[in-house]
Design an enzyme around this catalytic site. Sequence first.
Site, PDB file in Angstrom:
ATOM      1  N   ASP A  69       0.842  -1.195   0.000  1.00 24.46           N
ATOM      2  CA  ASP A  69       0.000   0.000   0.000  1.00 24.46           C
ATOM      3  C   ASP A  69       0.881   1.250   0.000  1.00 24.46           C
ATOM      4  OD1 ASP A  69      -3.147   0.624   1.065  1.00 24.46           O
ATOM      5  OD2 ASP A  69      -1.664   2.230   1.341  1.00 24.46           O
ATOM      6  N   ILE A  70       0.451   2.276  -0.706  1.00 20.01           N
ATOM      7  CA  ILE A  70       1.251   3.496  -0.813  1.00 20.01           C
ATOM      8  C   ILE A  70       1.377   4.197   0.555  1.00 20.01           C
ATOM      9  CG2 ILE A  70      -0.710   4.994  -1.463  1.00 20.01           C
ATOM     10  CD1 ILE A  70       2.905   5.182  -2.795  1.00 20.01           C
ATOM     11  N   ALA A  93       0.410   5.580  -7.931  1.00 15.90           N
ATOM     12  CA  ALA A  93      -0.571   4.964  -7.032  1.00 15.90           C
ATOM     13  C   ALA A  93      -1.551   6.010  -6.507  1.00 15.90           C
ATOM     14  CB  ALA A  93       0.159   4.298  -5.860  1.00 15.90           C
ATOM     15  N   SER A  98      -2.853  15.576 -13.125  1.00 14.07           N
ATOM     16  CA  SER A  98      -4.030  15.541 -13.993  1.00 14.07           C
ATOM     17  C   SER A  98      -4.452  16.936 -14.423  1.00 14.07           C
ATOM     18  CB  SER A  98      -5.176  14.883 -13.215  1.00 14.07           C
ATOM     19  OG  SER A  98      -6.397  15.055 -13.891  1.00 14.07           O
ATOM     20  N   TYR A 125     -11.249  14.851  -6.388  1.00 19.59           N
ATOM     21  CA  TYR A 125     -10.119  14.195  -7.046  1.00 19.59           C
ATOM     22  C   TYR A 125      -9.088  15.231  -7.504  1.00 19.59           C
ATOM     23  CZ  TYR A 125      -7.478  12.224 -10.922  1.00 19.59           C
ATOM     24  OH  TYR A 125      -6.468  11.872 -11.773  1.00 19.59           O
ATOM     25  N   LYS A 166      -5.038  15.985  -6.338  1.00 18.80           N
ATOM     26  CA  LYS A 166      -3.872  16.036  -7.230  1.00 18.80           C
ATOM     27  C   LYS A 166      -3.107  17.348  -7.027  1.00 18.80           C
ATOM     28  CE  LYS A 166      -3.878  12.072  -9.241  1.00 18.80           C
ATOM     29  NZ  LYS A 166      -2.737  11.150  -9.068  1.00 18.80           N
ATOM     30  N   ASN A 187      -6.560  13.480 -21.582  1.00 18.35           N
ATOM     31  CA  ASN A 187      -7.338  12.226 -21.580  1.00 18.35           C
ATOM     32  C   ASN A 187      -6.522  11.045 -22.093  1.00 18.35           C
ATOM     33  OD1 ASN A 187      -9.407  14.389 -21.337  1.00 18.35           O
ATOM     34  ND2 ASN A 187     -10.766  12.623 -21.314  1.00 18.35           N
ATOM     35  N   HIS A 225     -14.933   5.607 -18.775  1.00 14.91           N
ATOM     36  CA  HIS A 225     -14.302   6.441 -19.806  1.00 14.91           C
ATOM     37  C   HIS A 225     -14.953   6.267 -21.180  1.00 14.91           C
ATOM     38  CE1 HIS A 225     -11.070   6.405 -16.704  1.00 14.91           C
ATOM     39  NE2 HIS A 225     -11.121   7.685 -16.995  1.00 14.91           N
ATOM     40  N   PHE A 271     -22.955  12.747 -22.664  1.00 11.33           N
ATOM     41  CA  PHE A 271     -23.291  13.638 -21.547  1.00 11.33           C
ATOM     42  C   PHE A 271     -23.367  15.097 -22.002  1.00 11.33           C
ATOM     43  CE2 PHE A 271     -21.020  10.300 -18.768  1.00 11.33           C
ATOM     44  CZ  PHE A 271     -22.193   9.585 -18.590  1.00 11.33           C
TER      45      PHE A 271
HETATM   46  N1  UDP Z   1     -18.531  11.028 -21.851  1.00 11.02           N
HETATM   47  C1  UDP Z   1     -19.792  10.771 -22.366  1.00 11.02           C
HETATM   48  N2  UDP Z   1     -20.395   9.583 -22.040  1.00 11.02           N
HETATM   49  C2  UDP Z   1     -19.799   8.646 -21.257  1.00 11.02           C
HETATM   50  C3  UDP Z   1     -18.503   8.904 -20.755  1.00 11.02           C
HETATM   51  C4  UDP Z   1     -17.899  10.109 -21.072  1.00 11.02           C
HETATM   52  O1  UDP Z   1     -20.373  11.593 -23.068  1.00 11.02           O
HETATM   53  O2  UDP Z   1     -20.412   7.592 -20.996  1.00 11.02           O
HETATM   54  C5  UDP Z   1     -17.865  12.292 -22.183  1.00 11.02           C
HETATM   55  C6  UDP Z   1     -17.552  13.152 -20.970  1.00 11.02           C
HETATM   56  O3  UDP Z   1     -18.636  14.028 -20.690  1.00 11.02           O
HETATM   57  C7  UDP Z   1     -16.308  13.903 -21.438  1.00 11.02           C
HETATM   58  C8  UDP Z   1     -15.641  12.938 -22.417  1.00 11.02           C
HETATM   59  O4  UDP Z   1     -16.638  11.981 -22.778  1.00 11.02           O
HETATM   60  O5  UDP Z   1     -16.688  15.048 -22.158  1.00 11.02           O
HETATM   61  C9  UDP Z   1     -14.464  12.211 -21.804  1.00 11.02           C
HETATM   62  O6  UDP Z   1     -14.891  11.628 -20.592  1.00 11.02           O
HETATM   63  P1  UDP Z   1     -14.016  10.559 -19.828  1.00 11.02           P
HETATM   64  O7  UDP Z   1     -14.828  10.086 -18.651  1.00 11.02           O
HETATM   65  O8  UDP Z   1     -13.534   9.532 -20.790  1.00 11.02           O
HETATM   66  O9  UDP Z   1     -12.739  11.377 -19.346  1.00 11.02           O
HETATM   67  P2  UDP Z   1     -12.642  12.726 -18.472  1.00 11.02           P
HETATM   68  O10 UDP Z   1     -12.710  13.853 -19.453  1.00 11.02           O
HETATM   69  O11 UDP Z   1     -13.763  12.720 -17.483  1.00 11.02           O
HETATM   70  O12 UDP Z   1     -11.295  12.618 -17.842  1.00 11.02           O
END
Ligand code: UDP
Length: 343
Positions: free
Chosen positions: A48-49, A71, A114, A141, A145, A170, A189, A208
């Site tokens: 564990d870290i 980690a 990030s 989160y 970071k 990303n 993702h 989304f």
């Molecule tokens: N996204 C989406 N539908 C999903 C998952 C992600 O439309 O089921 C969109 C999200 O709103 C963002 C982009 O895809 O604009 C990348 O999202 P992801 O979760 O892959 O990475 P993040 O940008 O959150 O690090």
Amino acid sequence: MLVTGGAGYIGAHTAKALDEGGFFPVVYDSLSSGFREAVRWGVLVEGDIRDAGGLGAAMDAYDVGAVIHFAGLIEVGRSFVTPDLFWNVNVTGTQVLLDVMRPRQIGRLVFSSSAAVYGDSGRGVLEAIAEDAPKAPASPYGDTKLAAEALIEAECRDQGLCGVALRYFNAAGADPSGLIGEAHEPETHLIPLAIAAALGRAGPLTVFGDDFATPDGTCLRDYIHVNDLAAAHVAALRADLPPGSFEALNLGAGLGRSVLEVVEAVARAAGRPVPYSIGPRRSGDPASLVADPARGAARLGWRAAKPDLEEIVTDALRWALGPAYGEGRKEAPAQAAADPNRG
Ligand code: UDP
């Protein structure tokens, strides 16, 4: 090289890049979200870290010369539910690591940070983000970071460490070998979910939001091939940076791709449409996160070598079509298919 979190997605790709670069990766991972099968280069030390004893023993046993620190907990949504756990693992964990490195005089730390440290504050939608952009994390989160970066920066200033925080945009794709790739549980993702929808392994993708102030109304992101991220970590170990210096560098291709562009790229690669519907926005999603990668190029001599979305998606698809970790992933699917006597 100690690689904390080296059984995870980016960590495993970095361990491979280290091995190819002539380093010996010592993967230190609790396997709470990483995979034993992802550790194919160097050795695995389970721990564990936050466990100073375990970390110190690994450093001493392998005479570690530098540390790459992955980690941590990564699910943005979960960080709203258990922020205390995120602070404990991501921030306290980083402090424990620094405390263990200090008496051993380990001089360099490369940290997995990030683009979530930037949030969405007061920037034009198509504006690329440089490292001095305002820091306004939109999630616990992102807060953790940024806090971990601050701990590392203080260690550099006060104790002479050389620290490099790499702020990923990303992360996407997979190693072309097909041996390692993205495997999150649960998967949240975009690219793996779009692939799963195209292959009929999951229901339709929910996009989304399509009412952002972007060209097609969906969010813009800077997708960076995981092999490029891995190469940047090796470059950060090798870079000519003095003791006591701290650098925070963006890792992106500098290109904004919309959710619908990704959907189209996956459909082309898979040869079938990605079923999707438009849903509401996801909380904490900025309209646009696109890197200005100039400083990373200047400090590390690094730039994205695989910026092409088609290549990123094709590599992700190859990984998705092979057996998952734990189901006998032994060799690259492409090689297995080419030789009927194998696999
Ligand atoms: N996204 C989406 N539908 C999903 C998952 C992600 O439309 O089921 C969109 C999200 O709103 C963002 C982009 O895809 O604009 C990348 O999202 P992801 O979760 O892959 O990475 P993040 O940008 O959150 O690090």
